[in-house]
Design an enzyme around this catalytic site. Structure first.
Site, PDB file in Angstrom:
ATOM      1  N   ASP A  54      76.126 -52.040 104.933  1.00  0.00           N
ATOM      2  CA  ASP A  54      75.813 -50.677 105.047  1.00  0.00           C
ATOM      3  C   ASP A  54      74.552 -50.158 105.020  1.00  0.00           C
ATOM      4  O   ASP A  54      74.196 -49.094 104.343  1.00  0.00           O
ATOM      5  CB  ASP A  54      76.480 -50.304 103.614  1.00  0.00           C
ATOM      6  CG  ASP A  54      76.813 -48.773 103.680  1.00  0.00           C
ATOM      7  OD1 ASP A  54      76.761 -48.225 104.644  1.00  0.00           O
ATOM      8  OD2 ASP A  54      77.015 -48.292 102.387  1.00  0.00           O
ATOM      9  N   HIS A 280      70.317 -51.017  98.957  1.00  0.00           N
ATOM     10  CA  HIS A 280      69.987 -49.422  99.745  1.00  0.00           C
ATOM     11  C   HIS A 280      70.452 -48.423  98.854  1.00  0.00           C
ATOM     12  O   HIS A 280      69.356 -47.322  99.038  1.00  0.00           O
ATOM     13  CB  HIS A 280      70.992 -49.437 101.011  1.00  0.00           C
ATOM     14  CG  HIS A 280      72.210 -49.568 100.965  1.00  0.00           C
ATOM     15  ND1 HIS A 280      73.092 -50.683 100.627  1.00  0.00           N
ATOM     16  CD2 HIS A 280      73.208 -48.235 100.953  1.00  0.00           C
ATOM     17  CE1 HIS A 280      74.401 -50.427 100.668  1.00  0.00           C
ATOM     18  NE2 HIS A 280      74.667 -48.872 100.631  1.00  0.00           N
TER      19      HIS A 280
END
Length: 841
Positions: A54, A280
């Site tokens: 992701d 992230h």
């Protein structure tokens, strides 16, 4: 856990955490693999796959990093079609590959099998058990899988970061086998899946080169604006990465070469604490406020570790340096040392505080004696006895303390001075020593040169800088006569987007400082530096209208919002410091402001007026070439991109490099001038993912200080030099007061010598497995380079290594006095190991 991992029932690694690679440094990405694989092996086994499920785009050098770590496959969810925003499958008409499998190639030529989660990384969630529901489920799933699969090996991912474990999965698989007896359903793992895929993948898979950044999409789903969400986090991250990898580790390596212990465990703790901020949704600044408040605490912990390691190494090294050559200037002489922990010789203005006299509390304090102590008629010498231009500031009496290893803390009062001067040609990965001495004549009799031309202009041998009435800069490269106009104009727009994506209100007019009169002052005027202060008082809308809050609560998608900014304004004061140093080819800028406006983005602009269709930007182990204009599919008016240390626009004759400290977002404007726009602040009020999550801290209200630099240059060689200057500008000088003493180390010294115009230094450390000295760099150019190095004292063997610090190839070298020239392929990440005599065998 250890039993299950050894039995292959639980699979771990190869990363320590799932990072955002674009927003973490080159070395942070290496340490993530290094510590992840080390820990995985300690627990019983490692999953040999590059796992990027992701991440918001993927770096171009990922295949080379993975191959150096012995990994041959990578899986990812973003970066190429057909996956679009909100994980929706898009048509593959312009998809870079006809399959979800491809050959992903780094710029050096390294390849891995790349596997796109074309149906996302949780495409196998909640598999039904009853025949009817399972039939409907698998009909849809198999159709989606077959649409992009290149072989009969198709990947179904059961589980997600938002998904509870499906405990009845074995039963669900049995139902699937019963419904589709001609299909072999396996409850598998990545190691086995990749082995099967490697033998089944066809020969006609496409080669996909470099970065995967979703450029062949409409541009609304790249999530690139996370590079500017909560910029304070990016700044803290940059500071901590640099302290660990460019200061603490090199200094500890110097000390280790001299016989000091290298604390692997403490470095590991520091790196892991830092990397816990690198997932992230963390470093990207796109979580709820509570998450990011905890990140600030982790950054502070990391800083304390790094500073502690730096001080430990400085204390040891300072006792090893011979300063006896300064004895002839008397007992009042105060020696000090300036370390250069970068990979190239360095010149620049440094500042150091010196205690000219101390009184320990345990021995009694005579404050009047401290106050009356004469500090007049002093000057700074280098270790050859040359007098240097220096600014001396009296800091008065200050409290401080020593922390001896073998006794209780020792508090003291000291009369303290601050010295500022230009240190020239400090050797790479080395130091020079200096001294503050009593002047033989009057220190005030020297001729005081100046870089100041008048109240708005300054220049050195390389650059002329003019400050215009509106506060913008006109910078002239005196070497080739190229002039750059309108630099450092500020721009502000509304932002009705969220932590993930920037969205300017429709029809809004951009506000700039172009037509604002600035106040301009000279604040520093010395022979070695000049500095101006520029003050803008700028009226900005105080926020978006309350309609934005309503749209957020009603989950109106950000691209469909109609909100505008209010007419009420607030005075936004910007203070800009512009500095020029005597022997520098750069202009250094610091901007400070107190942000009290909401829902907006502030940038600084650098029109280049250079004709070029491409530009270059610093990324992870790569200076990557990107096109100025987006692909034809791009619809988003904004075309922001990621950067690490700098962005450059150039042609064969001239160019402009703009470096930064923790400002990871830029855009090349399509304004006819190829303007470089650097984001200084983005203030938004919601997370913006699958619901309504207010994030008032993301408005970034309060004081901010941001730093960046301008490096004009000429042709190709000068362009590479501007990159090296940008890397050096990231690294703080390291200084320390010494005593008058004898020592094993000479007054000036380079612990490890290396030289290359194309290879940029990234790391110097001691391996935790071999205890060998490891240094690493990468070739910035698309042509072969040469790295010249000399073995450090005490080393008896040199070898090529990889990012896991494994010995690959012994490099022949006759003596420690001989230079070794190492060829480095285009865009190659090169790691070299040095063995000490006691580590062999």
């Amino acid at each position: 856990m250890k039993t299950y991992i050894k039995e292959g029932r639980i699979h771990v690694g190869p990363w320590y955490i799932l990072q955002d690679a674009f927003l973490t440094s080159s070395e942070s990405n290496v340490r993530n693999l290094l510590y992840g694989i080390k820990d995985s092996n300690d627990w019983g086994g490692v999953t040999k796959i590059g796992y990027f499920p992701d991440t918001f785009g993927n770096i171009g050098q990922a295949p080379q990093l993975l191959r150096q770590a012995g990994i041959h496959h990578a899986v990812f969810g973003r970066g190429v079609k057909p996956t679009g925003f909100n994980n929706m499958i898009q048509e593959a008409s312009s998809y870079e590959s006809p399959y979800s499998e491809m050959c992903w190639r780094s710029p050096d030529g390294s390849t891995v099998i790349g596997i796109l989660f074309a149906n996302w990384y949780c495409n196998g969630n909640e598999i039904p058990l009853d025949d009817e529901s399972a039939k409907i489920y698998w009909q849809s799933q198999l159709k989606s899988l077959e649409k992009y699969a290149s072989s009969s090996q198709m990947l179904v991912m059961n589980g997600c970061d938002h998904q509870p474990v499906q405990y009845n999965l074995p039963e669900a698989i049995q139902v699937a086998k019963k419904l589709y007896p001609n299909i072999d359903f396996k409850h598998s793992n990545f190691n086995d899946y990749c082995k099967e895929l490697s033998s089944a993948i066809p020969n006609d898979v496409k080669i996909i080169d470099g970065e995967l950044r979703s450029q062949h999409t409409d541009g609304w789903g790249t999530l690139v604006n996370t590079a500017s969400s909560r910029i304070y986090l990016k700044q803290l991250n940059q500071q901590n990465q640099v302290l660990l990898e460019k200061v603490a580790e090199p200094l500890a390596s110097f000390a280790w070469l001299q016989g000091d212990a290298y604390d692997h465990d403490l470095f590991e703790y520091g790196w892991k604490t830092l990397m816990q901020n690198h997932p992230h949704d963390s470093i990207c600044g796109c979580s709820i406020d509570d998450v990011h408040r905890e990140m600030v605490t982790r950054f502070e912990k990391t800083r304390q570790v790094a500073k502690g390691m730096i001080n430990k190494s400085l204390t040891f090294l300072s006792g090893e340096i011979d300063t006896s050559m300064f004895n002839k200037w008397g007992k009042s002489t105060i020696p000090f040392v300036v370390f250069n922990t970068t990979g190239h010789n360095r010149t620049g203005v440094i500042t150091i505080n010196l205690d000219v006299v101390k009184q320990y509390l345990s021995e009694g304090i005579n404050k009047q004696k401290l106050k009356n102590f004469s500090i007049q008629d002093r000057e700074v010498l280098d270790n050859h006895g040359n007098i240097l231009d220096c600014q001396i500031e009296d800091l008065g009496i200050e409290f401080d303390f020593d922390l001896p290893k073998d006794e209780f803390r020792r508090p003291y009062m000291a009369r303290r001075l601050r010295l500022t001067f230009e240190a020239e040609n400090i050797p790479a990965l080395g130091y020079n020593s200096f001294a503050l001495v009593l002047a033989e004549g009057s220190a005030n009799d020297c001729v005081w040169d100046s870089l100041i031309c008048n109240d708005r202009e300054m220049e050195n041998h390389y650059l002329h800088v003019k400050i215009n009435p509106n506060g913008s800069l006109t910078v002239t490269n005196k070497i080739n006569g190229q002039q750059y106009n309108d630099l450092c104009i500020y721009e502000d727009t509304g932002d009705i987007g969220n932590e993930y994506m920037y969205k300017q209100p429709s029809g809004e007019k951009t506000i700039t400082t172009r037509n604002i009169q600035a106040k301009i002052f000279v604040v520093k005027d010395t022979p070695f530096q000049a500095e101006y202060e520029i003050v803008h008082e700028w009226e900005l809308p105080i926020s978006a209208s309350t309609y934005l809050h309503q749209e957020q609560k009603e989950l109106v998608w950000f691209t469909e919002r109609k909100s505008q900014r209010v007419s009420e304004t607030i005075t936004h004061k910007i203070t800009t410091r512009v500095r020029l140093e005597k022997n520098s080819k750069g202009v250094y800028i610091t901007t400070s402001f107190n942000n009290q406006a909401k829902d907006h983005r502030m940038r600084v602009l650098f029109p280049t007026d250079i004709l070029s269709d491409v530009h270059y930007t610093d990324s992870v182990f790569e200076v990557v070439k990107r096109f100025n204009k987006p692909a034809k599919e791009w619809k988003n008016p904004d075309h922001s991109q990621h950067q690490q240390a700098f962005v450059n626009i150039s042609n064969e004759k001239s160019g402009l490099t703009v470096s930064n400290l923790g400002l990871n977002e830029y855009e090349i404007l399509r304004d006819g001038r190829n303007t470089i726009a650097i984001t200084l602040l983005r203030a938004v009020g919601e997370l913006g993912d699958w619901g309504y999550f207010p994030t008032p801290d993301a408005q970034c209200l309060g004081e901010h200080i941001v730093s960046y630099s301008i490096f004009p240059h000429e042709g190709e060689q000068s362009r590479l030099a501007s990159y090296q200057a940008s890397y050096q500008s990231q690294v703080p000088w390291t200084v320390n007061q010494l005593g008058l003493q004898t020592g094993e180390l000479p007054p000036t010294y380079a612990f490890i010598e290396w030289e290359s115009t194309k290879v940029s230094f990234t790391a110097l450390k001691v391996s935790h497995t071999s205890n060998d000295i490891i240094f690493r760099g990468f070739n910035m150019a698309e042509t072969e380079a040469w790295l010249s190095t000399r073995m450090p004292i005490g080393s008896v063997q040199v070898y090529r290594s990889n990012i896991l610090e494994e010995e690959l190839e012994t490099l022949s070298i006759p003596t420690s006095s001989s230079k070794l020239v190492i060829p480095v392929n285009q865009n190659e990440i090169v790691t070299v190991g040095f063995k000490k005599a006691e580590t062999i065998g």
